[in-house]
Structure formats: structure tokens, C-alpha cells
Write a protein that holds these residues in place. Structure first.
Motif, short mmCIF file in Angstrom:
data_model
loop_
_atom_site.label_atom_id
_atom_site.label_comp_id
_atom_site.label_asym_id
_atom_site.label_seq_id
_atom_site.Cartn_x
_atom_site.Cartn_y
_atom_site.Cartn_z
N TYR A 100 -22.49 17.48 -44.86
CA TYR A 100 -23.61 18.31 -45.32
C TYR A 100 -23.57 18.46 -46.83
CZ TYR A 100 -26.40 22.41 -46.40
OH TYR A 100 -27.31 23.26 -46.98
N SER A 101 -22.40 18.78 -47.39
CA SER A 101 -22.24 18.91 -48.84
C SER A 101 -21.07 18.05 -49.27
CB SER A 101 -22.00 20.38 -49.22
OG SER A 101 -21.76 20.49 -50.61
N TYR A 102 -21.28 17.28 -50.31
CA TYR A 102 -20.23 16.39 -50.82
C TYR A 102 -19.43 17.04 -51.95
CZ TYR A 102 -22.83 12.85 -48.23
OH TYR A 102 -23.46 12.16 -47.24
N SER A 103 -20.05 17.86 -52.75
CA SER A 103 -19.36 18.44 -53.91
C SER A 103 -18.69 19.77 -53.60
CB SER A 103 -20.36 18.64 -55.06
OG SER A 103 -21.39 19.54 -54.69
N GLU A 104 -19.08 20.45 -52.51
CA GLU A 104 -18.55 21.78 -52.23
C GLU A 104 -17.60 21.81 -51.04
OE1 GLU A 104 -19.35 24.16 -54.54
OE2 GLU A 104 -20.26 22.36 -55.39
N THR A 105 -17.25 20.67 -50.50
CA THR A 105 -16.30 20.62 -49.39
C THR A 105 -15.15 19.69 -49.76
OG1 THR A 105 -17.59 18.83 -48.37
CG2 THR A 105 -18.02 21.10 -47.61
N ASN A 106 -13.97 20.02 -49.27
CA ASN A 106 -12.78 19.22 -49.51
C ASN A 106 -12.36 18.57 -48.19
OD1 ASN A 106 -10.44 18.06 -50.42
ND2 ASN A 106 -9.40 19.98 -50.92
N PRO A 107 -12.47 17.25 -48.09
CA PRO A 107 -12.12 16.60 -46.80
C PRO A 107 -10.64 16.69 -46.47
CG PRO A 107 -12.60 14.97 -48.49
CD PRO A 107 -12.98 16.29 -49.07
N ASP A 108 -9.78 17.02 -47.45
CA ASP A 108 -8.35 17.11 -47.18
C ASP A 108 -7.98 18.40 -46.45
OD1 ASP A 108 -8.02 14.69 -48.48
OD2 ASP A 108 -7.66 15.64 -50.43
N VAL A 109 -8.82 19.43 -46.56
CA VAL A 109 -8.56 20.71 -45.89
C VAL A 109 -9.16 20.65 -44.50
CG1 VAL A 109 -8.85 23.21 -45.98
CG2 VAL A 109 -8.58 21.91 -48.10
N LYS A 110 -8.33 20.74 -43.49
CA LYS A 110 -8.78 20.65 -42.11
C LYS A 110 -9.11 22.03 -41.57
CE LYS A 110 -8.03 16.27 -42.22
NZ LYS A 110 -9.18 15.33 -42.31
N PRO A 111 -10.22 22.19 -40.87
CA PRO A 111 -10.57 23.50 -40.29
C PRO A 111 -9.66 23.84 -39.12
CG PRO A 111 -12.15 21.85 -39.61
CD PRO A 111 -11.25 21.17 -40.60
N ILE A 112 -9.55 25.14 -38.86
CA ILE A 112 -8.74 25.61 -37.74
C ILE A 112 -9.61 25.97 -36.53
CG2 ILE A 112 -6.91 26.46 -39.23
CD1 ILE A 112 -8.06 29.26 -38.96
N GLY A 113 -10.90 25.89 -36.68
CA GLY A 113 -11.80 26.20 -35.57
C GLY A 113 -13.23 25.88 -35.96
N PHE A 114 -14.13 25.91 -34.96
CA PHE A 114 -15.54 25.61 -35.16
C PHE A 114 -16.38 26.74 -34.59
CE2 PHE A 114 -13.42 21.50 -35.01
CZ PHE A 114 -13.92 20.88 -36.15
N ARG A 115 -17.50 26.99 -35.26
CA ARG A 115 -18.44 28.02 -34.79
C ARG A 115 -19.47 27.46 -33.82
NH1 ARG A 115 -17.37 29.52 -40.19
NH2 ARG A 115 -16.64 31.69 -40.37
N GLU A 116 -19.53 26.15 -33.69
CA GLU A 116 -20.39 25.50 -32.72
C GLU A 116 -19.67 24.26 -32.22
OE1 GLU A 116 -23.98 24.48 -34.68
OE2 GLU A 116 -23.07 22.98 -35.98
N PRO A 117 -19.98 23.80 -31.02
CA PRO A 117 -19.29 22.61 -30.49
C PRO A 117 -19.51 21.40 -31.39
CG PRO A 117 -20.46 23.76 -28.75
CD PRO A 117 -20.89 24.41 -30.03
N PRO A 118 -18.48 20.62 -31.66
CA PRO A 118 -18.64 19.45 -32.53
C PRO A 118 -19.57 18.38 -31.97
CG PRO A 118 -16.33 20.06 -32.31
CD PRO A 118 -17.08 20.85 -31.29
N ARG A 119 -19.89 18.44 -30.69
CA ARG A 119 -20.76 17.40 -30.11
C ARG A 119 -22.21 17.56 -30.55
NH1 ARG A 119 -19.84 21.04 -25.91
NH2 ARG A 119 -21.71 21.98 -25.00
N PHE A 120 -22.59 18.70 -31.11
CA PHE A 120 -23.96 18.90 -31.56
C PHE A 120 -24.12 18.31 -32.96
CE2 PHE A 120 -24.02 22.91 -28.75
CZ PHE A 120 -24.38 22.15 -27.65
N SER A 121 -24.66 17.12 -33.03
CA SER A 121 -24.81 16.44 -34.32
C SER A 121 -26.05 16.96 -35.03
CB SER A 121 -24.93 14.93 -34.10
OG SER A 121 -25.24 14.28 -35.31
N PRO A 122 -25.96 17.31 -36.33
CA PRO A 122 -27.15 17.77 -37.06
C PRO A 122 -28.16 16.65 -37.31
CG PRO A 122 -25.29 17.57 -38.54
CD PRO A 122 -24.75 17.36 -37.17
N PHE A 123 -27.81 15.41 -37.03
CA PHE A 123 -28.76 14.32 -37.17
C PHE A 123 -29.66 14.17 -35.94
CE2 PHE A 123 -25.23 13.26 -39.98
CZ PHE A 123 -25.89 12.92 -41.14
N GLY A 124 -29.40 14.95 -34.91
CA GLY A 124 -30.19 14.87 -33.69
C GLY A 124 -29.48 14.06 -32.61
N PRO A 125 -29.79 14.31 -31.36
CA PRO A 125 -29.11 13.60 -30.27
C PRO A 125 -29.49 12.13 -30.22
CG PRO A 125 -30.89 14.96 -29.43
CD PRO A 125 -30.78 15.29 -30.88
N GLY A 126 -28.48 11.25 -30.32
CA GLY A 126 -28.70 9.82 -30.23
C GLY A 126 -29.46 9.21 -31.37
#
Length: 379
Positions: A100-126
Motif C-alpha cells: 500500500y505504501s512504499y515509503s512509510e513501511t519497513n518490510p524488515d519489520v514483521k507484524p505480530i498480528g492482522f486486523r483482517e484475514p490476509p486472504r482478503f486482497s485489496p486488489f479484488g478477488p482473483g
């Protein structure tokens, strides 16, 4: 008593399922809609592609000559037949992971949880050939970065002369420029790349005005704009950038940028402020926090302001003070934490308290007073 009950039933209408077994029209309509939903395929109507051919507006029927009703189902048209597999999934050859954001997120820092299931892609289903992991859509195929670097050089062509740069700056320097994109606290977002390429169809350069938290590190913003779009920043004045498309840019052969249909919820990361700061005891941490709250603020930040000189001001303040306070009234709690994360990495320092939109920063035990060098270290 029975008469009263019968009257009440008549006032509120017939029941959905009467004792006689006759189904009411309201309940039958519900059963029909439920059956239609069950028979639907995997393509959700909100995500169906729009028709490519324009639909002719229907003329209202006259009172005398009424049009005959056709037996075709609603929405069916012989001119607008859309195949369900129309250009989906989208395939993109861009060599980086979609976030979603390239300059404001650090890919090296891994999250400890999600607020929504990871299967819901923001690009739309399929709709995308990449799998959404909750934070990004990584490229599944190994990418030849040297090949893309050479393609970028070919598109940029020969370097611009000083006269050509001055001409472009004069053309796009005004605030009422029609080729302007505003960059907010989201930073360099994925959909912003599509906006840049749309401006490049009819203009050689696009003006980008940066406000808010990303202005703390303008070098990072310039890097991601050049790296993700393939352009070149030819002018930078405080928080205003001019991004050039290149001499040999062809809009017809531009890269495919699939759009995000909604903003994904931010995942859960570890806490920024620990109860006991690293290198201090509980009593020392409490003393540092009280000292910072009672000290004068180094500077006051405004909402969606320009924070270009904040890092240097904090560094110079640490030469004489051990604890520094930033007054962020009306900035917002979320922006305060974003500012604290940026200062922790850029100064560097340790944020020890966020309270009432006030940021308390501690310089650390091994802070080097030479602010010109980048070797300052915090334990």
C-alpha cells in the motif's frame, strides 16, 4: 381476547408463514433472492468489469406508442456481452513487491498480528496473479534487476541540460499547476504510481507536493518515486518535487500497474514504547519522562505541516539536553507515533513517552555530540 388478537394481526399485516401453509409474497421474494445468491458463480457483481462499448441512452416511451416489453432478463444486452475472464487476473512485470505504501513501511519489520484475514486482497478477488500476504503482494518470479535498470536508462535517455531543466521548472512551479499530485501521510502509495503515469501521457513532468510525516525524510520519498515509477527527480525545493518521465517515454508501452480497490487495514506491530527503556531502570525511566514533560518544547508541529528541519533541530537540541519534548498538539495520535518512529531511525534516539500529543525523546547513553556525523549510536 381472541377478537383482540385477531384485530392486532390484521393491523400489522399477514404473517410470513400462516398456519394454512400458504407462503406470503414477502417471504417468497426473500426465497427467490436467496436462491439467486446461492447460484452465483465466483465473480462478485461489484467486481465485474465495466462495459467497453458505450451504452446508448434509452428514450422514454410515448404515451400513445408504448414500447413493447422484451422477455430478455434485466441487464442483458446483445451489444455489451462481457466475458467473465476479461483480462483477469492482471499480470504485471514490475520487479518489486506491491504494498500500500512504499515509503512509510519497513518490510524488515514483521507484524505480530492482522486486523483482517490476509486472504482478503485489496486488489479484488482473483484480479491479480500475485498472492496477498497481509502486508504485500510479492513477485513470485525471479526478476532480472539489471535488465530493468538498463530499460530505465533507455527510457530516460540523455541527461537534460540546465536550460531544459530550468524550462520545465518554470512551467510546473506554480501552485495552480494542473499536473500536480499531493503526497500525504500515506507517502508513496501504490495507486499513486498509476496517477503519475496518467499525467505522463500528456506532460513531460509531474509536480509532487509533499506534506505531513513523509517530509521528515525527503531523501526516502525521492528514492521510492524514482525506483517505483522509473522517472527522475530533476528539481527539489523544500517539499516540492518535479518528477521527469524521460526523453524516450512511450505511454503505450508503460508498465501495468494494477489498482488497489480499497486501503488495507494496517497490521499490528510490536509496541514502540517499552515500560522500561533500554539501558535504564524503572525509576530512571520514570524520572526521564517527568523531566521531559516539564521541559520546554523544542518546536511545535502543526497538522499536515512541513517537517523538513525537525531532524536537525532535534539533533542540535540533544547536544545540550538529554531529553527533548516535541509539542504535537492537534497533529493526531497516529501521526505522533509515525513521527516518533521516523525520529528513532533518523536522529537516532529513543521515544520514551507519547502523552497528550506530546513526544518525549531520549538521546541514549552513548550519544555522540557531533551531529554532523551519522555515526551517532543509541544503546
Amino acid at each position: 381476547m381472541l377478537k383482540l388478537l385477531s384485530r392486532r394481526r390484521s393491523t400489522f399485516g399477514p404473517p410470513l408463514l400462516p398456519v394454512s401453509g400458504v407462503i406470503s409474497p414477502l417471504f417468497s421474494r426473500f426465497l427467490i433472492s436467496y436462491a439467486e445468491d446461492k447460484d452465483e458463480d465466483i465473480y462478485d457483481p461489484p467486481f465485474t468489469p465495466t462495459p467497453k462499448t458505450p451504452v446508448k441512452p434509452q428514450t422514454p416511451p410515448n404515451k400513445k406508442n408504448k414500447q413493447k416489453k422484451s422477455n430478455k432478463p434485466k441487464g442483458a444486452s446483445s451489444n455489451n456481452v462481457i466475458s467473465k475472464a476479461d483480462d483477469f487476473p492482471v499480470k504485471s512485470d514490475l520487479p518489486f513487491d506491491f504494498r500500500y505504501s512504499y515509503s512509510e513501511t519497513n518490510p524488515d519489520v514483521k507484524p505480530i498480528g492482522f486486523r483482517e484475514p490476509p486472504r482478503f486482497s485489496p486488489f479484488g478477488p482473483g484480479r491479480l496473479d500475485r498472492k496477498w500476504t497481509g502486508t504485500s503482494a510479492p513477485a513470485e518470479v525471479d526478476v532480472d534487476h539489471e535488465k530493468f535498470a538498463q530499460q530505465r536508462k533507455d527510457v530516460l535517455g540523455e541527461p537534460l541540460t540546465e536550460e531544459e531543466i530550468a524550462e520545465l521548472v518554470e512551467k510546473y512551479r506554480h501552485n495552480d499547476c494542473s499536473r500536480q499530485i499531493n503526497l500525504g501521510k500515506g507517502g508513496v502509495t501504490h495507486n499513486m504510481l498509476e496517477d503519475i503515469h496518467n499525467h505522463w501521457k500528456r506532460a513531460e513532468a509531474v509536480r509532487i507536493k509533499c506534506l505531513g510525516v513523509p517530509t521528515l525524510d525527503m531523501d526516502n520519498v525521492c528514492f521510492h518515486l524514482e525506483d517505483k515509477s522509473g522517472g527522475l527527480v530533476i528539481s527539489r525545493h523544500i517539499n516540492v518535487l518535479l518528477l521527469y518521465r524521460g526523453r524516450n517515454y512511450d505511454p503505450k508501452s508503460r508498465p501495468v500497474v494494477p489498482l488497489m480497490l480499497w486501503k488495507p487495514n494496517a497490521p499490528i506491530y510490536p509496541k514502540l514504547v517499552k515500560p522500561i527503556a533500554d539501558g535504564l531502570t524503572f525509576e530512571e525511566t520514570k524520572e526521564m519522562r517527568n523531566k521531559g514533560l516539564n521541559s520546554n518544547p523544542v518546536m511545535k508541529l502543526t497538522r499536515n505541516g512541513v517537517y523538513v528541519n525537525v531532524v536537525e533541530r532535534v539533533r542540535s537540541a540533544f547536544e545540550t539536553e538529554e531529553v527533548v519534548r516535541l509539542d504535537c498538539s492537534h497533529v493526531g495520535a497516529s501521526d505522533c507515533k509515525r513521527i516518533g518512529v521516523k525520529l528513532r531511525d533518523l536522529v537516532p534516539c529513543l521515544p520514551i513517552l507519547f502523552k497528550d500529543e506530546q513526544i518525549i525523546l531520549w538521546r541514549g547513553k552513548n550519544f555522540q555530540k557531533d551531529s554532523s556525523s551519522t555515526s551517532a549510536h543509541v544503546t
